[in-house]
Design a protein around this motif. Structure first.
Motif, PDB file in Angstrom:
ATOM      1  N   GLU A 198      -3.729  11.015  43.596  1.00 59.37           N
ATOM      2  CA  GLU A 198      -4.140  11.258  44.979  1.00 59.37           C
ATOM      3  C   GLU A 198      -5.654  11.072  45.081  1.00 59.37           C
ATOM      4  O   GLU A 198      -6.408  11.562  44.259  1.00 59.37           O
ATOM      5  N   GLY A 199      -6.081  10.320  46.065  1.00 54.79           N
ATOM      6  CA  GLY A 199      -7.505  10.101  46.302  1.00 54.79           C
ATOM      7  C   GLY A 199      -8.097   8.934  45.544  1.00 54.79           C
ATOM      8  O   GLY A 199      -9.263   8.580  45.761  1.00 54.79           O
ATOM      9  N   ALA A 200      -7.326   8.308  44.652  1.00 53.24           N
ATOM     10  CA  ALA A 200      -7.863   7.226  43.826  1.00 53.24           C
ATOM     11  C   ALA A 200      -8.282   6.000  44.633  1.00 53.24           C
ATOM     12  O   ALA A 200      -9.138   5.244  44.205  1.00 53.24           O
ATOM     13  N   LEU A 201      -7.681   5.801  45.791  1.00 53.15           N
ATOM     14  CA  LEU A 201      -8.003   4.625  46.608  1.00 53.15           C
ATOM     15  C   LEU A 201      -9.062   4.912  47.671  1.00 53.15           C
ATOM     16  O   LEU A 201      -9.481   4.011  48.387  1.00 53.15           O
ATOM     17  N   ARG A 202      -9.492   6.128  47.762  1.00 53.20           N
ATOM     18  CA  ARG A 202     -10.435   6.504  48.819  1.00 53.20           C
ATOM     19  C   ARG A 202     -11.724   5.672  48.758  1.00 53.20           C
ATOM     20  O   ARG A 202     -12.215   5.212  49.783  1.00 53.20           O
ATOM     21  N   GLY A 203     -12.259   5.474  47.590  1.00 53.73           N
ATOM     22  CA  GLY A 203     -13.502   4.716  47.440  1.00 53.73           C
ATOM     23  C   GLY A 203     -13.382   3.281  47.898  1.00 53.73           C
ATOM     24  O   GLY A 203     -14.292   2.744  48.547  1.00 53.73           O
ATOM     25  N   ILE A 204     -12.246   2.646  47.595  1.00 49.46           N
ATOM     26  CA  ILE A 204     -12.134   1.234  47.977  1.00 49.46           C
ATOM     27  C   ILE A 204     -11.956   1.091  49.487  1.00 49.46           C
ATOM     28  O   ILE A 204     -12.467   0.146  50.087  1.00 49.46           O
ATOM     29  N   PHE A 205     -11.282   2.044  50.106  1.00 46.37           N
ATOM     30  CA  PHE A 205     -11.135   1.971  51.559  1.00 46.37           C
ATOM     31  C   PHE A 205     -12.399   2.447  52.277  1.00 46.37           C
ATOM     32  O   PHE A 205     -12.662   2.037  53.400  1.00 46.37           O
ATOM     33  N   GLU A 206     -13.188   3.252  51.611  1.00 50.73           N
ATOM     34  CA  GLU A 206     -14.504   3.594  52.158  1.00 50.73           C
ATOM     35  C   GLU A 206     -15.392   2.340  52.163  1.00 50.73           C
ATOM     36  O   GLU A 206     -16.138   2.099  53.116  1.00 50.73           O
ATOM     37  N   ALA A 207     -15.288   1.524  51.116  1.00 50.87           N
ATOM     38  CA  ALA A 207     -16.031   0.252  51.081  1.00 50.87           C
ATOM     39  C   ALA A 207     -15.585  -0.640  52.236  1.00 50.87           C
ATOM     40  O   ALA A 207     -16.416  -1.282  52.903  1.00 50.87           O
ATOM     41  N   ALA A 208     -14.284  -0.687  52.501  1.00 50.47           N
ATOM     42  CA  ALA A 208     -13.778  -1.482  53.631  1.00 50.47           C
ATOM     43  C   ALA A 208     -14.320  -0.944  54.949  1.00 50.47           C
ATOM     44  O   ALA A 208     -14.698  -1.716  55.843  1.00 50.47           O
ATOM     45  N   ARG A 209     -14.378   0.356  55.075  1.00 50.45           N
ATOM     46  CA  ARG A 209     -14.859   0.982  56.307  1.00 50.45           C
ATOM     47  C   ARG A 209     -16.287   0.566  56.631  1.00 50.45           C
ATOM     48  O   ARG A 209     -16.663   0.451  57.796  1.00 50.45           O
ATOM     49  N   TRP A 210     -17.093   0.310  55.601  1.00 48.49           N
ATOM     50  CA  TRP A 210     -18.504  -0.024  55.807  1.00 48.49           C
ATOM     51  C   TRP A 210     -18.763  -1.530  55.841  1.00 48.49           C
ATOM     52  O   TRP A 210     -19.922  -1.963  55.849  1.00 48.49           O
ATOM     53  N   GLN A 231     -15.143  -3.386  45.430  1.00 44.54           N
ATOM     54  CA  GLN A 231     -15.220  -1.965  45.049  1.00 44.54           C
ATOM     55  C   GLN A 231     -14.111  -1.631  44.049  1.00 44.54           C
ATOM     56  O   GLN A 231     -14.348  -0.940  43.056  1.00 44.54           O
ATOM     57  N   ALA A 232     -12.907  -2.133  44.298  1.00 38.52           N
ATOM     58  CA  ALA A 232     -11.786  -1.882  43.385  1.00 38.52           C
ATOM     59  C   ALA A 232     -12.093  -2.434  41.996  1.00 38.52           C
ATOM     60  O   ALA A 232     -11.851  -1.760  40.985  1.00 38.52           O
ATOM     61  N   GLN A 233     -12.614  -3.644  41.940  1.00 41.82           N
ATOM     62  CA  GLN A 233     -12.968  -4.254  40.652  1.00 41.82           C
ATOM     63  C   GLN A 233     -13.986  -3.374  39.927  1.00 41.82           C
ATOM     64  O   GLN A 233     -13.862  -3.136  38.730  1.00 41.82           O
ATOM     65  N   SER A 234     -14.974  -2.875  40.662  1.00 42.18           N
ATOM     66  CA  SER A 234     -16.002  -2.045  40.028  1.00 42.18           C
ATOM     67  C   SER A 234     -15.430  -0.716  39.542  1.00 42.18           C
ATOM     68  O   SER A 234     -15.999  -0.087  38.657  1.00 42.18           O
ATOM     69  N   GLU A 235     -14.299  -0.278  40.121  1.00 42.76           N
ATOM     70  CA  GLU A 235     -13.654   0.967  39.707  1.00 42.76           C
ATOM     71  C   GLU A 235     -12.561   0.744  38.658  1.00 42.76           C
ATOM     72  O   GLU A 235     -11.832   1.668  38.311  1.00 42.76           O
ATOM     73  N   GLY A 236     -12.418  -0.505  38.182  1.00 46.04           N
ATOM     74  CA  GLY A 236     -11.442  -0.794  37.136  1.00 46.04           C
ATOM     75  C   GLY A 236     -10.041  -1.097  37.631  1.00 46.04           C
ATOM     76  O   GLY A 236      -9.105  -1.168  36.843  1.00 46.04           O
ATOM     77  N   LEU A 237      -9.885  -1.279  38.940  1.00 45.23           N
ATOM     78  CA  LEU A 237      -8.586  -1.658  39.502  1.00 45.23           C
ATOM     79  C   LEU A 237      -8.559  -3.164  39.731  1.00 45.23           C
ATOM     80  O   LEU A 237      -9.598  -3.798  39.863  1.00 45.23           O
ATOM     81  N   HIS A 238      -7.364  -3.719  39.806  1.00 46.33           N
ATOM     82  CA  HIS A 238      -7.201  -5.136  40.093  1.00 46.33           C
ATOM     83  C   HIS A 238      -6.334  -5.306  41.324  1.00 46.33           C
ATOM     84  O   HIS A 238      -5.430  -4.512  41.585  1.00 46.33           O
ATOM     85  N   LEU A 239      -6.620  -6.367  42.073  1.00 46.67           N
ATOM     86  CA  LEU A 239      -5.902  -6.654  43.310  1.00 46.67           C
ATOM     87  C   LEU A 239      -5.391  -8.077  43.297  1.00 46.67           C
ATOM     88  O   LEU A 239      -5.986  -8.952  42.671  1.00 46.67           O
ATOM     89  N   HIS A 240      -4.327  -8.287  44.031  1.00 46.00           N
ATOM     90  CA  HIS A 240      -3.827  -9.645  44.280  1.00 46.00           C
ATOM     91  C   HIS A 240      -3.430  -9.701  45.753  1.00 46.00           C
ATOM     92  O   HIS A 240      -2.597  -8.915  46.209  1.00 46.00           O
ATOM     93  N   GLN A 241      -4.040 -10.621  46.484  1.00 46.09           N
ATOM     94  CA  GLN A 241      -3.774 -10.791  47.910  1.00 46.09           C
ATOM     95  C   GLN A 241      -2.608 -11.766  48.088  1.00 46.09           C
ATOM     96  O   GLN A 241      -2.525 -12.746  47.369  1.00 46.09           O
ATOM     97  N   MET A 242      -1.788 -11.493  49.089  1.00 42.23           N
ATOM     98  CA  MET A 242      -0.632 -12.356  49.345  1.00 42.23           C
ATOM     99  C   MET A 242      -0.516 -12.677  50.824  1.00 42.23           C
ATOM    100  O   MET A 242      -0.689 -11.803  51.670  1.00 42.23           O
TER     101      MET A 242
END
Length: 191
Positions: free
Chosen positions: A33-45, A120-131
């Protein structure tokens, strides 16, 4: 040389050079819980035209009913791998505001927001794939979206998993060197 690190013609921030879009996600990895908050905060800004912030997100975790709805709307080979991600997110552009005014820049602004969250996700050690391969109408129906909300893309988020879980054709794509057009081919006019 790591084939996943971008070979660039000018220096980039490590986070940008190391960002890539895996398909092999670790099915055992879950997001607390809360692990994605930082990446969506980056989106917000992220910047947006007239500061309208015309982006919205449907954020789901693997195992939830909402995740299953998104997974069911994926098309083609996206269904073979995306369900292993810890989260699936629908990225939505608000193309008309609540007063009915068109927002012709909404998709561009959403793209900026998603770019911000991906770095932001990359900097936090997460990986994404857009589709882009998904059924927009199925998403609209599943989440009862108003007409003004346009599902533009789906993002899989998680930790990198084993190549063994992928079909052979996708394994080859997963390990192939990253390729981009030369910078000179992207610039139409330079004075």
């Amino acid at each position: 040389m790591n084939p996943r690190i971008a070979q660039t013609s000018a220096p980039l921030l490590d986070t940008l050079a190391e960002r890539w879009s895996p398909r092999a996600f670790d099915i055992e990895h879950s997001l607390p819980e809360g692990a994605l908050r930082g990446i969506f905060e980056a989106a917000r800004w992220a910047p947006s035209a007239k500061n309208t912030q015309p982006w919205r997100f449907i954020i789901t975790r693997r195992g939830s009913e909402s995740f299953a709805k998104i997974e069911a709307a994926l098309l083609g080979f996206n269904q073979t791998w995306a369900g292993n991600a810890a989260a699936l997110v629908v990225n939505i552009a608000e193309t008309t505001d609540a007063d009915g005014n068109k927002q012709p820049w909404a998709e561009y602004d959403l793209g900026q927001a998603v770019a911000h969250l991906s770095i932001q996700a990359q900097s936090e050690g997460l990986h994404l794939h857009q589709m882009g391969g998904f059924d927009r109408d199925a998403i609209r129906t599943a989440f009862d979206l108003e007409e003004r909300f346009l599902p533009v893309s789906v993002t899989a988020i998680g930790a990198i998993g084993s190549l063994d879980q992928l079909p052979e054709a996708l394994r080859e794509r997963e390990t192939a060197p990253r390729v981009r057009l030369p910078l000179e081919d992207l610039v139409l006019v330079r004075d």
